[in-house]
Design a protein around this motif. Structure first.
Motif, PDB file in Angstrom:
ATOM      1  N   ALA A 157       2.351 -16.099   9.645  1.00  0.00           N
ATOM      2  CA  ALA A 157       0.838 -15.324   7.877  1.00  0.00           C
ATOM      3  C   ALA A 157       0.853 -15.496   6.911  1.00  0.00           C
ATOM      4  N   LYS A 158       0.169 -16.762   6.519  1.00  0.00           N
ATOM      5  CA  LYS A 158      -0.232 -16.722   4.922  1.00  0.00           C
ATOM      6  C   LYS A 158      -0.319 -15.582   4.257  1.00  0.00           C
ATOM      7  N   THR A 159      -1.277 -14.724   4.632  1.00  0.00           N
ATOM      8  CA  THR A 159      -1.314 -13.704   3.322  1.00  0.00           C
ATOM      9  C   THR A 159       0.318 -13.014   3.263  1.00  0.00           C
ATOM     10  N   GLY A 160       1.374 -12.826   4.539  1.00  0.00           N
ATOM     11  CA  GLY A 160       2.599 -12.416   4.280  1.00  0.00           C
ATOM     12  C   GLY A 160       3.768 -13.135   3.717  1.00  0.00           C
ATOM     13  N   ALA A 161       3.456 -14.445   3.849  1.00  0.00           N
ATOM     14  CA  ALA A 161       4.422 -15.159   3.668  1.00  0.00           C
ATOM     15  C   ALA A 161       4.178 -15.814   2.525  1.00  0.00           C
ATOM     16  N   THR A 162       3.442 -16.072   2.343  1.00  0.00           N
ATOM     17  CA  THR A 162       2.834 -16.940   0.758  1.00  0.00           C
ATOM     18  C   THR A 162       2.013 -16.109  -0.746  1.00  0.00           C
ATOM     19  N   ARG A 163       1.555 -14.771  -0.042  1.00  0.00           N
ATOM     20  CA  ARG A 163       1.176 -14.133  -1.044  1.00  0.00           C
ATOM     21  C   ARG A 163       1.688 -13.356  -1.588  1.00  0.00           C
ATOM     22  N   LYS A 164       2.287 -12.580  -0.524  1.00  0.00           N
ATOM     23  CA  LYS A 164       3.575 -11.740  -0.610  1.00  0.00           C
ATOM     24  C   LYS A 164       2.662 -10.549  -1.215  1.00  0.00           C
ATOM     25  N   LEU A 165       1.752  -9.727  -0.288  1.00  0.00           N
ATOM     26  CA  LEU A 165       0.471  -9.090  -0.793  1.00  0.00           C
ATOM     27  C   LEU A 165       1.769  -7.497  -0.195  1.00  0.00           C
ATOM     28  N   ILE A 166       1.161  -6.147  -0.551  1.00  0.00           N
ATOM     29  CA  ILE A 166       1.099  -5.394  -0.184  1.00  0.00           C
ATOM     30  C   ILE A 166       0.607  -4.830   0.715  1.00  0.00           C
ATOM     31  N   ASP A 167       1.245  -4.027   2.030  1.00  0.00           N
ATOM     32  CA  ASP A 167      -0.308  -3.336   2.694  1.00  0.00           C
ATOM     33  C   ASP A 167       0.258  -1.778   1.905  1.00  0.00           C
ATOM     34  N   TYR A 168      -0.690  -1.621   1.467  1.00  0.00           N
ATOM     35  CA  TYR A 168      -0.725  -0.235   1.367  1.00  0.00           C
ATOM     36  C   TYR A 168      -1.272   0.704   1.655  1.00  0.00           C
ATOM     37  N   ARG A 169      -1.769   0.589   3.700  1.00  0.00           N
ATOM     38  CA  ARG A 169      -2.373   1.268   4.914  1.00  0.00           C
ATOM     39  C   ARG A 169      -0.791   1.839   5.510  1.00  0.00           C
ATOM     40  N   LYS A 170       0.603   1.169   5.399  1.00  0.00           N
ATOM     41  CA  LYS A 170       1.277   2.211   5.914  1.00  0.00           C
ATOM     42  C   LYS A 170       2.248   3.468   5.075  1.00  0.00           C
ATOM     43  N   THR A 171       2.959   4.320   5.114  1.00  0.00           N
ATOM     44  CA  THR A 171       2.798   4.596   4.734  1.00  0.00           C
ATOM     45  C   THR A 171       4.873   4.468   5.379  1.00  0.00           C
ATOM     46  N   PRO A 172       5.828   4.320   4.522  1.00  0.00           N
ATOM     47  CA  PRO A 172       5.272   3.709   2.929  1.00  0.00           C
ATOM     48  C   PRO A 172       4.909   2.710   3.447  1.00  0.00           C
ATOM     49  N   PRO A 173       4.284   2.203   2.030  1.00  0.00           N
ATOM     50  CA  PRO A 173       3.477   1.076   1.641  1.00  0.00           C
ATOM     51  C   PRO A 173       4.957  -0.459   2.346  1.00  0.00           C
ATOM     52  N   GLN A 174       4.166  -1.417   2.535  1.00  0.00           N
ATOM     53  CA  GLN A 174       5.219  -2.792   3.360  1.00  0.00           C
ATOM     54  C   GLN A 174       3.755  -3.543   2.908  1.00  0.00           C
ATOM     55  N   PRO A 175       5.324  -4.975   2.593  1.00  0.00           N
ATOM     56  CA  PRO A 175       4.812  -6.289   2.617  1.00  0.00           C
ATOM     57  C   PRO A 175       4.256  -6.547   4.325  1.00  0.00           C
ATOM     58  N   TYR A 176       3.364  -7.330   4.058  1.00  0.00           N
ATOM     59  CA  TYR A 176       2.749  -7.703   5.158  1.00  0.00           C
ATOM     60  C   TYR A 176       2.996  -8.680   5.402  1.00  0.00           C
ATOM     61  N   ASN A 177       2.865  -8.632   7.849  1.00  0.00           N
ATOM     62  CA  ASN A 177       4.316  -9.057   7.962  1.00  0.00           C
ATOM     63  C   ASN A 177       3.739 -10.726   7.550  1.00  0.00           C
ATOM     64  N   THR A 178       4.865 -11.510   7.888  1.00  0.00           N
ATOM     65  CA  THR A 178       5.152 -13.258   7.752  1.00  0.00           C
ATOM     66  C   THR A 178       5.202 -13.536   8.893  1.00  0.00           C
ATOM     67  N   LYS A 179       4.955 -12.861  10.361  1.00  0.00           N
ATOM     68  CA  LYS A 179       4.619 -13.647  10.954  1.00  0.00           C
ATOM     69  C   LYS A 179       2.823 -12.864  12.456  1.00  0.00           C
ATOM     70  N   LYS A 180       2.777 -13.828  12.601  1.00  0.00           N
ATOM     71  CA  LYS A 180       1.422 -12.777  13.226  1.00  0.00           C
ATOM     72  C   LYS A 180       0.957 -14.052  14.740  1.00  0.00           C
ATOM     73  N   VAL A 181      -0.207 -13.709  15.694  1.00  0.00           N
ATOM     74  CA  VAL A 181      -0.528 -13.944  17.028  1.00  0.00           C
ATOM     75  C   VAL A 181      -1.731 -15.064  16.490  1.00  0.00           C
ATOM     76  N   PRO A 182      -1.827 -16.303  16.625  1.00  0.00           N
ATOM     77  CA  PRO A 182      -3.094 -17.271  16.077  1.00  0.00           C
ATOM     78  C   PRO A 182      -3.871 -16.698  16.462  1.00  0.00           C
ATOM     79  N   GLY A 183      -5.245 -16.782  16.161  1.00  0.00           N
ATOM     80  CA  GLY A 183      -6.542 -16.427  16.230  1.00  0.00           C
ATOM     81  C   GLY A 183      -6.972 -17.710  17.489  1.00  0.00           C
ATOM     82  N   ASN A 184      -8.475 -17.415  17.173  1.00  0.00           N
ATOM     83  CA  ASN A 184      -8.595 -18.231  17.997  1.00  0.00           C
ATOM     84  C   ASN A 184     -10.119 -19.609  17.822  1.00  0.00           C
TER      85      ASN A 184
END
Length: 290
Positions: A157-184
């Motif tokens: 997951a490039k957002t999580g693995a490369t940009r190291k962004l924080i997901d503020y929707r989670k409590t407490p805020p956490q880094p985005y996942n580094t892996k994801k299911v591929p899209g189509n």
């Protein structure tokens, strides 16, 4: 084991415990199979594009004749598919809408996948050149269960693995996942001459593409069927991942590739089966599977 899947075996075939390789007409071989006998099907038929492969042309008399032929093998594939099975198939972009509608009316389209790749040559200067091929993922009906091993096909997951962004929707805020299911939309390079996996076949699909399909939509020990096997990549990848494989092809040259790639034998009718590293210049079309 393999004889149990067929009503009759009046065609040439070779097999071992893991693989059955058949020399014959795809539709006729499918008709000889017992219903609801396979777990996963991948079909890469002729595309009806009029390409000259040296011995014949991949061309039907009309678009409607081609679509009607596709409906024949699609029906046979669904007939031999288990109620919990999954069916992936490909065709040219201009014909897929007709088959998409047909399958969704009679069965159930689960996903519409785009396999995209870079061009190796000069693109059209009159229109936008095609840089993708469509894949339909389907099953027998919307209420049928099917296998989808999402954990087996995770990608970065490039957002999580490369940009190291924080997901503020989670409590407490956490880094985005580094892996994801591929899209189509899938990015896999096409198989080219001198690549390690290259076989002497004009329309070989990449091992990585087949591996994603096989890992996601089957389990170890399941039976994977490819009715238009060509280079027998589907069967080879299935066996590498502890599945069982059935591959069908009309041409003896490709039948022999299947015997070698599935590990059935290294010799056929006195001929040693070895990988042909030459570039194909007069390739047989898969059109004569009809």
């Amino acid at each position: 084991m393999w004889e149990e899947l067929f009503n009759q075996t009046e065609f040439t075939y070779e097999c071992n415990d893991n693989s059955l390789v058949v020399l014959g007409n795809a539709v006729e071989v499918l008709k000889s199979m017992k219903p609801e006998s396979v777990d996963l099907i991948f079909a890469d038929p002729p595309y009806n594009l009029g390409k000259d492969f040296g011995n014949n042309n991949d061309k039907w008399d009309s678009m409607y004749a081609y679509i009607d032929w596709c409906k024949l093998w699609i029906e046979e594939c669904f007939r031999v598919l288990k109620p919990t099975g999954t069916f992936y198939f490909m065709t040219a972009t201009q014909f897929m809408p007709y088959l998409d509608i047909y399958v969704n009316e009679h069965y159930n389209v689960l996903s519409r996948i785009v396999w995209t790749y870079d061009s190796s040559g000069v693109q059209s200067k009159k229109i936008y050149g095609s840089l993708y091929e469509p894949i339909i993922m389907a099953n027998k009906g919307p209420k049928n269960n099917y296998t989808f091993n999402h954990e087996e096909i995770m990608v970065e997951a490039k957002t999580g693995a490369t940009r190291k962004l924080i997901d503020y929707r989670k409590t407490p805020p956490q880094p985005y996942n580094t892996k994801k299911v591929p899209g189509n939309v899938w990015h896999f390079a096409r198989v080219r001459y001198k690549m390690d996996e290259y076989e002497n076949h004009p329309t070989q699909k990449p091992e990585a593409l087949l591996e994603r399909i096989i890992l996601a939509s089957s389990n170890e020990g399941d039976i994977v069927l490819d009715p238009f096997s060509g280079s027998f990549t589907t069967a080879s990848v299935a066996i590498q991942n502890s599945r069982k494989a059935i591959g069908i092809d009309l041409y003896e040259d490709y039948f022999k590739i299947g015997l070698r790639r599935t590990g059935i034998t290294t010799e056929y009718q006195g001929e040693t089966l070895s990988k042909d590293r030459s570039r194909k210049t007069k390739n047989k079309s898969k059109r004569d599977h009809l």
